[in-house]
Write a protein that holds these residues in place. Structure first.
Motif, PDB file in Angstrom:
ATOM      1  N   ASP A  64     -18.132 -14.097 -11.323  1.00 23.48           N
ATOM      2  CA  ASP A  64     -19.042 -13.115 -10.734  1.00 23.48           C
ATOM      3  C   ASP A  64     -18.316 -12.018  -9.967  1.00 23.48           C
ATOM      4  N   THR A  65     -16.999 -12.090  -9.872  1.00 20.26           N
ATOM      5  CA  THR A  65     -16.294 -10.993  -9.222  1.00 20.26           C
ATOM      6  C   THR A  65     -16.288  -9.792 -10.140  1.00 20.26           C
ATOM      7  N   HIS A  66     -15.863  -8.640  -9.614  1.00 19.32           N
ATOM      8  CA  HIS A  66     -15.873  -7.427 -10.413  1.00 19.32           C
ATOM      9  C   HIS A  66     -14.485  -7.118 -10.961  1.00 19.32           C
ATOM     10  N   SER A  67     -13.683  -8.167 -11.228  1.00 20.59           N
ATOM     11  CA  SER A  67     -12.323  -7.949 -11.719  1.00 20.59           C
ATOM     12  C   SER A  67     -12.266  -7.736 -13.213  1.00 20.59           C
ATOM     13  N   PHE A  68     -13.392  -7.686 -13.889  1.00 19.39           N
ATOM     14  CA  PHE A  68     -13.374  -7.538 -15.345  1.00 19.39           C
ATOM     15  C   PHE A  68     -13.783  -6.142 -15.746  1.00 19.39           C
ATOM     16  N   GLY A  83     -11.114   8.245  -9.711  1.00 17.49           N
ATOM     17  CA  GLY A  83     -10.225   8.479  -8.588  1.00 17.49           C
ATOM     18  C   GLY A  83      -9.841   7.223  -7.842  1.00 17.49           C
ATOM     19  N   TYR A  84     -10.234   6.048  -8.346  1.00 18.53           N
ATOM     20  CA  TYR A  84      -9.964   4.790  -7.657  1.00 18.53           C
ATOM     21  C   TYR A  84      -9.443   3.761  -8.648  1.00 18.53           C
ATOM     22  N   ILE A  85      -8.561   2.888  -8.171  1.00 19.84           N
ATOM     23  CA  ILE A  85      -8.031   1.786  -8.980  1.00 19.84           C
ATOM     24  C   ILE A  85      -8.387   0.490  -8.269  1.00 19.84           C
ATOM     25  N   GLY A  86      -9.257  -0.293  -8.902  1.00 20.90           N
ATOM     26  CA  GLY A  86      -9.648  -1.583  -8.354  1.00 20.90           C
ATOM     27  C   GLY A  86      -9.045  -2.717  -9.159  1.00 20.90           C
ATOM     28  N   ALA A  87      -9.338  -3.947  -8.744  1.00 18.95           N
ATOM     29  CA  ALA A  87      -8.795  -5.105  -9.454  1.00 18.95           C
ATOM     30  C   ALA A  87      -9.220  -5.119 -10.916  1.00 18.95           C
ATOM     31  N   ARG A  88     -10.423  -4.592 -11.198  1.00 18.66           N
ATOM     32  CA  ARG A  88     -10.911  -4.603 -12.574  1.00 18.66           C
ATOM     33  C   ARG A  88     -10.072  -3.715 -13.482  1.00 18.66           C
ATOM     34  N   ASP A  89      -9.292  -2.783 -12.895  1.00 20.56           N
ATOM     35  CA  ASP A  89      -8.477  -1.866 -13.690  1.00 20.56           C
ATOM     36  C   ASP A  89      -7.100  -2.430 -14.011  1.00 20.56           C
ATOM     37  N   PRO A 145      -4.958   8.786  -7.973  1.00 21.58           N
ATOM     38  CA  PRO A 145      -6.038   7.835  -7.656  1.00 21.58           C
ATOM     39  C   PRO A 145      -5.661   6.949  -6.478  1.00 21.58           C
ATOM     40  N   ARG A 146      -6.690   6.432  -5.808  1.00 21.58           N
ATOM     41  CA  ARG A 146      -6.468   5.551  -4.662  1.00 21.58           C
ATOM     42  C   ARG A 146      -6.558   4.095  -5.104  1.00 21.58           C
ATOM     43  N   TRP A 147      -5.723   3.252  -4.482  1.00 23.29           N
ATOM     44  CA  TRP A 147      -5.733   1.816  -4.765  1.00 23.29           C
ATOM     45  C   TRP A 147      -6.686   1.129  -3.797  1.00 23.29           C
ATOM     46  N   MET A 148      -7.634   0.383  -4.343  1.00 20.28           N
ATOM     47  CA  MET A 148      -8.614  -0.303  -3.521  1.00 20.28           C
ATOM     48  C   MET A 148      -8.047  -1.621  -2.998  1.00 20.28           C
ATOM     49  N   PRO A 149      -8.573  -2.130  -1.858  1.00 20.38           N
ATOM     50  CA  PRO A 149      -8.024  -3.365  -1.275  1.00 20.38           C
ATOM     51  C   PRO A 149      -8.017  -4.553  -2.225  1.00 20.38           C
ATOM     52  N   ASP A 150      -9.028  -4.676  -3.121  1.00 19.33           N
ATOM     53  CA  ASP A 150      -9.030  -5.842  -4.010  1.00 19.33           C
ATOM     54  C   ASP A 150      -7.869  -5.786  -4.998  1.00 19.33           C
ATOM     55  N   PRO A 203       0.815  -1.221   0.000  1.00 14.95           N
ATOM     56  CA  PRO A 203       0.000   0.000   0.000  1.00 14.95           C
ATOM     57  C   PRO A 203       0.846   1.268   0.000  1.00 14.95           C
ATOM     58  N   ASP A 204       1.906   1.299   0.826  1.00 13.75           N
ATOM     59  CA  ASP A 204       2.776   2.473   0.864  1.00 13.75           C
ATOM     60  C   ASP A 204       3.482   2.676  -0.468  1.00 13.75           C
ATOM     61  N   LEU A 205       3.999   1.596  -1.045  1.00 16.98           N
ATOM     62  CA  LEU A 205       4.721   1.694  -2.315  1.00 16.98           C
ATOM     63  C   LEU A 205       3.795   2.133  -3.438  1.00 16.98           C
ATOM     64  N   LEU A 206       2.580   1.579  -3.460  1.00 20.65           N
ATOM     65  CA  LEU A 206       1.628   1.963  -4.501  1.00 20.65           C
ATOM     66  C   LEU A 206       1.274   3.439  -4.406  1.00 20.65           C
ATOM     67  N   ARG A 207       1.053   3.910  -3.192  1.00 21.10           N
ATOM     68  CA  ARG A 207       0.714   5.323  -2.994  1.00 21.10           C
ATOM     69  C   ARG A 207       1.886   6.209  -3.444  1.00 21.10           C
ATOM     70  N   HIS A 208       3.102   5.828  -3.063  1.00 18.38           N
ATOM     71  CA  HIS A 208       4.293   6.605  -3.403  1.00 18.38           C
ATOM     72  C   HIS A 208       4.524   6.644  -4.914  1.00 18.38           C
ATOM     73  N   LEU A 209       4.454   5.477  -5.571  1.00 16.19           N
ATOM     74  CA  LEU A 209       4.691   5.408  -7.013  1.00 16.19           C
ATOM     75  C   LEU A 209       3.561   6.069  -7.796  1.00 16.19           C
ATOM     76  N   THR A 210       2.338   5.970  -7.279  1.00 18.77           N
ATOM     77  CA  THR A 210       1.204   6.612  -7.953  1.00 18.77           C
ATOM     78  C   THR A 210       1.363   8.129  -7.954  1.00 18.77           C
ATOM     79  N   GLU A 211       1.790   8.681  -6.827  1.00 17.84           N
ATOM     80  CA  GLU A 211       2.036  10.124  -6.767  1.00 17.84           C
ATOM     81  C   GLU A 211       3.122  10.524  -7.761  1.00 17.84           C
ATOM     82  N   ARG A 212       4.120   9.665  -7.923  1.00 15.79           N
ATOM     83  CA  ARG A 212       5.223   9.971  -8.843  1.00 15.79           C
ATOM     84  C   ARG A 212       4.749  10.007 -10.284  1.00 15.79           C
TER      85      ARG A 212
END
Length: 592
Positions: free
Chosen positions: A588-592, A520-526, A484-489, A466-475
């Motif tokens: 049936d998951t929302h990863s698509f 503003g969000y990045i989920g598994a489907r993205d 954008p925020r990374w969702m738990p999935d 989570p920390d690395l994703l937030r840091h690299l996303t800001e970069r």
């Protein structure tokens, strides 16, 4: 094309200026703006939106799970059409990303106005796209009333909108929002109360339509959660529900680890007790208890118990030394940070896998102008290279970063070792290597270094994701745009990957996903199809992995429509279901 007069102005100053402008022109007498609206304006201005005009974006074809959600909501909201017509309002249903899925219109004049403004099914009304409106509720997660000139964009100033999010009663995820729009002149404080009641009715319908297994899961969770002070989770193959106490303890990667352990209980059908260290260093004991519905297991209850270490409360985390510009909080990272700080000014050799961040660790506290020498270049002009190394180390004071020390040509080992040993105590000397050179019989290259630091691979510090994703996303987010925020999935899916190139491959993926992000969000489907395939619940190899990747890409190309995806693959829809079940991926998951 209008010119954004607020571009480049600090968000706070721009917000005050916009408020003064509205008060001097369109503001009705005695009208005061809410703090929630002011905070939203500031976000919009920081994101570079123009209050003179925003443009709703057209979304892609709705996903199948969105259509199912819309049908369930429609069964509730259709019965309220008479109330809607009497109020001369418009009711809109969106998905979690702010895409309008359904609309019920009570006024022809209002319908025409909304159509002119592109506030119609298929368009995105999220705050990041059209600015402050009832769609802000998707970001704030609170009921939101926006009246006339409180709308960020002036084209909506003749309207009032009220909105609230719809939360799935089982998964507790936000699945969409309800928004009531009327003419500003028809504003009523009762609008927010009515929209909240409608939302409660929709959520009740979602619970009623949940499967028997889901109801069993949530009913058991409710029983376990009677004492809200104790952290409890309910986990099934595709759902995780936590109470507030557990949510405060666990991060996205912690939940992913619990999900993995719960999957073993689902298979073995017996309770287990396991030790768990969460991302802030606290140690817990987790008890996993299977949930049965008649003769089948439908989920797992997880009870978390705080433990103590040597009589000290575990709720007090051990302070971690900071390394400027670098992030992490896992046990492996804390150990690394302590070793780097303990090394002080001594010559330091940093050893680790390619892409693990060796150069970044070696550069901590190193002057930005410090020269960098690569040992691989020594083979081109050996004498000149050694002479440059010696000259740099003779400078007073000096600093040097030497990369790939372990690839020093064998015939230069003695000369390089002598040069490094000659460095004075005033020299800040750092070097990197994939392995310790001494393992190749060249211990003299290691001798000049008073500290040897081993950098863990990314696989050993997944708690830092989570920390690395937030840091690299800001970069990799353009200046002036909120990252954008990374969702738990999504974090959970990434925690399943091997990461052979460590942080380098993670940064490449982040840059790719951020560039394609539309909300503003990045989920598994993205995530790219090959990532979803690699992150599937069981390890796929060879042809299985290739087949899973192909199927997932077909589903993505057709927005999750299984019939169209099967046709594109040249197989029957029943075959598609069978293959996906065999590959361990839930359609049936929302990863698509």
């Amino acid at each position: 094309m209008t010119h954004n007069t607020y571009r480049g102005v600090a968000p706070e100053a721009a917000t005050r200026s916009l408020l003064r402008e509205r008060q001097s022109s369109a503001w009705p007498g005695g009208f005061t703006v809410s703090q929630t609206v002011l905070e939203s304006w500031a976000r919009c201005l920081k994101a570079g939106l123009d209050p003179a005009m925003t443009s709703p974006a057209r979304a892609t074809k709705p996903r199948e799970q969105d259509l199912r959600f819309a049908e369930q909501a429609d069964s509730v909201l259709a019965s309220r059409r008479d109330d809607l017509e009497q109020s001369e309002s418009c009711l809109s249903l969106t998905n979690a990303e702010g895409v309008i899925l359904r609309q019920w219109l009570g006024s022809r004049a209002l319908a025409a106005r909304l159509e002119h403004l592109d506030i119609t099914p298929g368009f995105v009304v999220d705050e990041s796209v059209i600015g402050t409106s009832s769609g802000t509720s998707l970001l704030s997660r609170r009921p939101t009333l926006v009246r006339g000139p409180e709308h960020f964009a002036t084209q909506f100033s003749a309207l009032t909108s009220a909105g609230t999010v719809i939360t799935h009663p089982v998964s507790r995820r936000v699945v969409g929002s309800l928004n009531l729009t009327c003419h500003f002149a028809d504003t009523s404080r009762l609008a927010l109360a009515w929209i909240r009641q409608l939302t409660a009715d929709v959520e009740a319908a979602l619970l009623h339509r949940s499967s028997r297994a889901e109801r069993t899961l949530i009913e058991r969770f409710i029983r376990e959660n009677r004492d809200t002070g104790h952290p409890v989770l309910a986990v099934s193959s595709d759902t995780i529900v936590t109470n507030a106490a557990a949510a405060r303890l666990l991060g996205g990667v912690d939940q992913a680890g619990i999900w993995e352990q719960a999957a073993r209980v689902l298979t073995a059908d017996h309770s287990i007790v396991d030790a768990l260290t969460v991302t802030d260093g606290r140690r817990l004991r987790a008890r996993y208890l299977p949930i049965h519905d008649d003769d089948r297991i439908v989920g797992v209850i997880v009870r978390l118990i705080r433990t103590a270490d040597a009589g000290h409360p575990t709720s007090t985390p051990v302070p971690t030394p900071t390394l400027d510009g670098l992030v992490g909080h896992s046990a492996a990272w804390r150990c690394l940070a302590r070793e780097v700080r303990a090394a002080g000014s001594r010559p330091m050799l940093v050893v680790g896998e390619p892409g693990s961040g060796r150069a970044s660790i070696a550069s901590v506290d190193l002057p930005s102008e410090a020269p960098v020498l690569d040992a691989r270049d020594a083979a081109v002009a050996p004498e000149a290279w050694v002479a440059r190394l010696t000259g740099l180390l003779r400078e007073r004071p000096s600093a040097l970063l030497m990369r790939h020390l372990d690839e020093t040509p064998a015939d230069l080992t003695a000369a390089v070792a002598d040069a490094l040993s000659s460095a004075s105590g005033r020299t800040i000397l750092r070097a990197t290597a994939t392995r310790i050179p001494g393992t190749s019989g060249r211990d003299e290259l290691v001798a000049p270094f008073g500290a040897v630091i081993h950098v863990p691979p990314l696989a050993a510090r997944l708690e830092d994701l989570p920390d690395l994703l937030r840091h690299l996303t800001e970069r990799h987010t353009p200046p002036g745009t909120p990252p954008p925020r990374w969702m738990p999935d999504a974090v959970q899916a990434l925690s399943r990957l091997d990461w052979p190139a460590n942080l380098r491959s993670l940064e490449t993926l982040v840059a790719q996903v951020v560039a394609m992000a539309h909300t503003g969000y990045i989920g598994a489907r993205d995530l790219p199809a090959h990532v979803i395939s690699a992150a599937s619940r069981r390890t796929l190899v060879g042809l299985e992995r290739a087949e899973a990747t192909t199927i997932l890409q077909a589903l993505r190309d057709h927005q999750g429509n299984k019939k169209d995806a099967a046709a594109a693959l040249g197989i029957a829809r029943s075959t598609l279901y069978r293959k996906m079940r065999a590959l361990g991926i839930d359609l049936d998951t929302h990863s698509f």
